[in-house]
Design an enzyme around this catalytic site. Structure first.
Site, PDB file in Angstrom:
ATOM      1  N   ILE A 158       2.477   7.188  -2.027  1.00  0.00           N
ATOM      2  CA  ILE A 158       2.709   6.239  -0.930  1.00  0.00           C
ATOM      3  C   ILE A 158       4.516   6.152   0.003  1.00  0.00           C
ATOM      4  O   ILE A 158       4.523   6.088   0.373  1.00  0.00           O
ATOM      5  CB  ILE A 158       2.408   4.903  -1.528  1.00  0.00           C
ATOM      6  CG1 ILE A 158       0.389   5.365  -1.284  1.00  0.00           C
ATOM      7  CG2 ILE A 158       1.756   3.751  -0.572  1.00  0.00           C
ATOM      8  CD1 ILE A 158      -0.575   4.497  -2.144  1.00  0.00           C
ATOM      9  N   SER A 235       1.078  -2.712  -3.316  1.00  0.00           N
ATOM     10  CA  SER A 235       0.639  -1.544  -4.235  1.00  0.00           C
ATOM     11  C   SER A 235      -0.708  -2.930  -5.542  1.00  0.00           C
ATOM     12  O   SER A 235      -1.568  -2.248  -5.252  1.00  0.00           O
ATOM     13  CB  SER A 235       1.683  -1.866  -5.310  1.00  0.00           C
ATOM     14  OG  SER A 235       1.975  -0.275  -4.889  1.00  0.00           O
ATOM     15  N   ARG A 236      -0.270  -3.332  -6.242  1.00  0.00           N
ATOM     16  CA  ARG A 236      -1.218  -4.465  -6.797  1.00  0.00           C
ATOM     17  C   ARG A 236      -0.344  -5.442  -7.259  1.00  0.00           C
ATOM     18  O   ARG A 236       0.966  -5.561  -6.900  1.00  0.00           O
ATOM     19  CB  ARG A 236      -0.982  -3.962  -8.612  1.00  0.00           C
ATOM     20  CG  ARG A 236      -2.013  -2.352  -8.895  1.00  0.00           C
ATOM     21  CD  ARG A 236      -3.608  -3.127  -8.781  1.00  0.00           C
ATOM     22  NE  ARG A 236      -4.279  -1.933  -8.887  1.00  0.00           N
ATOM     23  CZ  ARG A 236      -4.524  -0.754  -7.616  1.00  0.00           C
ATOM     24  NH1 ARG A 236      -4.462  -0.929  -6.691  1.00  0.00           N
ATOM     25  NH2 ARG A 236      -5.276   0.187  -7.997  1.00  0.00           N
ATOM     26  N   ASP A 260      -0.745  -6.923   0.775  1.00  0.00           N
ATOM     27  CA  ASP A 260      -2.943  -6.648   1.031  1.00  0.00           C
ATOM     28  C   ASP A 260      -3.461  -6.715  -0.723  1.00  0.00           C
ATOM     29  O   ASP A 260      -4.315  -6.356  -0.454  1.00  0.00           O
ATOM     30  CB  ASP A 260      -3.010  -4.939   0.996  1.00  0.00           C
ATOM     31  CG  ASP A 260      -4.234  -4.230   1.345  1.00  0.00           C
ATOM     32  OD1 ASP A 260      -5.093  -4.964   2.169  1.00  0.00           O
ATOM     33  OD2 ASP A 260      -3.997  -2.990   1.057  1.00  0.00           O
ATOM     34  N   GLU A 265      -6.735 -11.390  -7.239  1.00  0.00           N
ATOM     35  CA  GLU A 265      -7.478 -10.281  -6.159  1.00  0.00           C
ATOM     36  C   GLU A 265      -9.283 -10.549  -7.336  1.00  0.00           C
ATOM     37  O   GLU A 265     -10.682 -10.027  -6.810  1.00  0.00           O
ATOM     38  CB  GLU A 265      -7.529  -8.684  -6.402  1.00  0.00           C
ATOM     39  CG  GLU A 265      -7.371  -8.308  -4.464  1.00  0.00           C
ATOM     40  CD  GLU A 265      -6.707  -7.088  -4.632  1.00  0.00           C
ATOM     41  OE1 GLU A 265      -7.710  -5.632  -4.590  1.00  0.00           O
ATOM     42  OE2 GLU A 265      -5.407  -7.115  -5.280  1.00  0.00           O
ATOM     43  N   HIS A 297      -6.991  -5.675   0.156  1.00  0.00           N
ATOM     44  CA  HIS A 297      -6.869  -4.102  -0.281  1.00  0.00           C
ATOM     45  C   HIS A 297      -7.642  -3.312   0.780  1.00  0.00           C
ATOM     46  O   HIS A 297      -8.714  -3.068   0.259  1.00  0.00           O
ATOM     47  CB  HIS A 297      -8.113  -4.487  -1.397  1.00  0.00           C
ATOM     48  CG  HIS A 297      -7.380  -3.951  -2.531  1.00  0.00           C
ATOM     49  ND1 HIS A 297      -6.867  -3.588  -3.160  1.00  0.00           N
ATOM     50  CD2 HIS A 297      -6.926  -2.625  -2.195  1.00  0.00           C
ATOM     51  CE1 HIS A 297      -6.608  -2.674  -4.449  1.00  0.00           C
ATOM     52  NE2 HIS A 297      -5.930  -1.712  -3.549  1.00  0.00           N
ATOM     53  N   GLN A 298      -6.970  -3.291   1.717  1.00  0.00           N
ATOM     54  CA  GLN A 298      -8.015  -2.545   2.743  1.00  0.00           C
ATOM     55  C   GLN A 298      -6.670  -0.955   2.649  1.00  0.00           C
ATOM     56  O   GLN A 298      -7.176  -0.775   4.143  1.00  0.00           O
ATOM     57  CB  GLN A 298      -8.097  -3.112   4.064  1.00  0.00           C
ATOM     58  CG  GLN A 298      -6.917  -3.304   4.592  1.00  0.00           C
ATOM     59  CD  GLN A 298      -7.180  -4.360   6.951  1.00  0.00           C
ATOM     60  OE1 GLN A 298      -7.853  -5.167   6.541  1.00  0.00           O
ATOM     61  NE2 GLN A 298      -7.388  -3.296   6.858  1.00  0.00           N
ATOM     62  N   PHE A 300      -6.148   1.448   1.753  1.00  0.00           N
ATOM     63  CA  PHE A 300      -7.119   2.958   1.885  1.00  0.00           C
ATOM     64  C   PHE A 300      -7.191   2.751   2.691  1.00  0.00           C
ATOM     65  O   PHE A 300      -8.363   3.933   2.911  1.00  0.00           O
ATOM     66  CB  PHE A 300      -7.566   2.478   0.105  1.00  0.00           C
ATOM     67  CG  PHE A 300      -8.462   1.740  -0.310  1.00  0.00           C
ATOM     68  CD1 PHE A 300      -8.772   1.058  -0.208  1.00  0.00           C
ATOM     69  CD2 PHE A 300      -9.769   2.322   0.688  1.00  0.00           C
ATOM     70  CE1 PHE A 300     -10.024   0.050  -0.279  1.00  0.00           C
ATOM     71  CE2 PHE A 300     -10.883   2.056   0.316  1.00  0.00           C
ATOM     72  CZ  PHE A 300     -11.153   0.607  -0.488  1.00  0.00           C
TER      73      PHE A 300
END
Ligand code: NAD
Length: 335
Positions: A158, A235-236, A260, A265, A297-298, A300
């Site tokens: 990525i 990423s996270r 994101d 989360e 978290h969109q 992907f």
């Protein structure tokens, strides 16, 4: 092989059913359920050979113990990251963990640049202003990305896609990684983390969450950044220490912050929506700032990526059935 598919959304069901049909194999049967995987729901996998889990699933020691007792020997992660899996416990239980690395690096990198641009040009504010019939430009000024410096932390699949996009914008691209990606040698300069923090106008995080990267962005690293920097994290969440980010925003360090992913989360803060939870939520505090944009978290979430995720997950299951090792193995259990 019977697979229990946790945390099913309608788009998951569509993409996996299409992939099963394309495979034309009678070896795989999937049961879809809405609950996510955690110690309370793990027992539902009784009678299944495998479970399919996601970034939000709890694949910790307790869950793995229950899955093991119910006869499950394979966890198919339908995502790249696996920081929510207790790999030591999985190894002890003889449960094989497989994932889908790099299903569509461009999907996430394109979302990262979308966040960067939206923050820079205040698109969320512009959108709301015009809807309110306010066509003035006050508060909307951004900078040109062309000629500025993009600092990419983590240059795997990525991060490399993000480097290519930033180069396309005419940016100077510098990067920090524990390994250098040879594919980027013609246009990316590797520098130390401190140099990257000091030189970048845009910083984008693309390394995995590990002990060594936990809270990589904290008050010390924030202080080393340029004033007016744009920070993007796709990423996270836990790569960034949220309390310190809030302090950094208050210090006017950032022109914009695009996230994101966020630390809370897995707590379903916004699904629960109780006043008490929201009051103590660091995410809600972040959202109170006008220069912060958060998506859920969109990164992907494109058609191409969903198709690739479903097809690779089923290939992983077929590797397991054939007893073959795979580059998508996270551990080697039960081989
Ligand atoms: P990858 O494994 O191809 O690349 C990760 C890179 O990070 C590697 O080059 C590695 O050397 C580097 N790295 C490891 N430790 C580091 C450190 N301490 N400092 C700097 N760099 C370090 O992974 P990828 O496919 O590019 O995915 C990157 C991350 O993106 C995943 O771990 C996942 O957390 C996240 N992700 C997010 C979404 C989303 O929807 N937002 C989707 C997929 C992946």
């Amino acid at each position: 092989m019977k697979i229990l598919f946790y945390d099913t959304k309608s788009y998951d069901k569509d993409s996996f059913e299409a992939a099963v049909q394309k495979l034309d194999s009678t070896e795989i049967e999937i049961e879809f359920i809405k609950s996510d995987l955690d110690p309370r729901t793990a027992a539902l996998a009784e009678g299944c050979d495998a479970v399919c889990a996601f970034v939000s699933s709890n694949v910790g020691a307790k869950t793995l113990d229950i899955l093991h007792n119910k006869g499950v020997r394979l966890v198919l992660m339908r995502c790249a990251g696996f920081n929510n899996v207790d790999l030591i416990k999985a190894e002890e239980c003889g449960i094989r963990i497989m994932r889908v690395p790099g299903y569509s690096p461009e999907a996430v990198a394109e979302h990262a640049i979308a966040l960067a641009l939206a923050c820079n040009r205040r698109l969320y504010k512009a959108y709301n202003k015009v809807r309110e019939n306010d066509f003035s430009l006050s508060g909307l000024m951004g900078i040109n990305f062309n000629g500025k410096t993009a600092g990419i932390i983590g240059t795997g699949k990525i991060g490399a896609a993000m480097c290519r996009i930033c180069r396309g914008f005419g940016m100077k691209v510098i990067a920090y990684d524990v390994y250098q990606n040879p594919a980027l040698k013609d246009f990316v300069e590797y520098v130390s983390l401190d140099e990257l923090l000091a030189q970048s106008d845009l910083i984008s995080l693309h390394c995995p969450l590990m002990d060594s990267t936990y809270h990589l962005i904290n008050i010390d690293t924030i202080k080393k950044m340029k004033d007016g920097v744009i920070l993007v994290n796709t990423s996270r969440g836990a790569l960034v220490k949220t309390d310190d980010l809030v302090d950094g925003i208050r210090m006017h360090k950032f022109a914009g912050v695009g996230l994101d992913v966020y630390e809370e989360e897995t707590k379903n803060v916004f699904e629960d929506r109780s006043d008490e939870i929201l009051e103590h939520s660091t995410t809600a505090r972040l959202l109170s700032f006008p220069n912060v944009m958060i998506t859920s978290h969109q990164g992907f979430f494109t058609k191409e990526a969903l198709t690739a995720i479903a097809e690779t997950t089923l290939e992983n299951a077929l590797h397991y059935i054939a007893g073959k090792p795979s580059p998508n193995d996270v551990n080697q259990s039960s081989l």
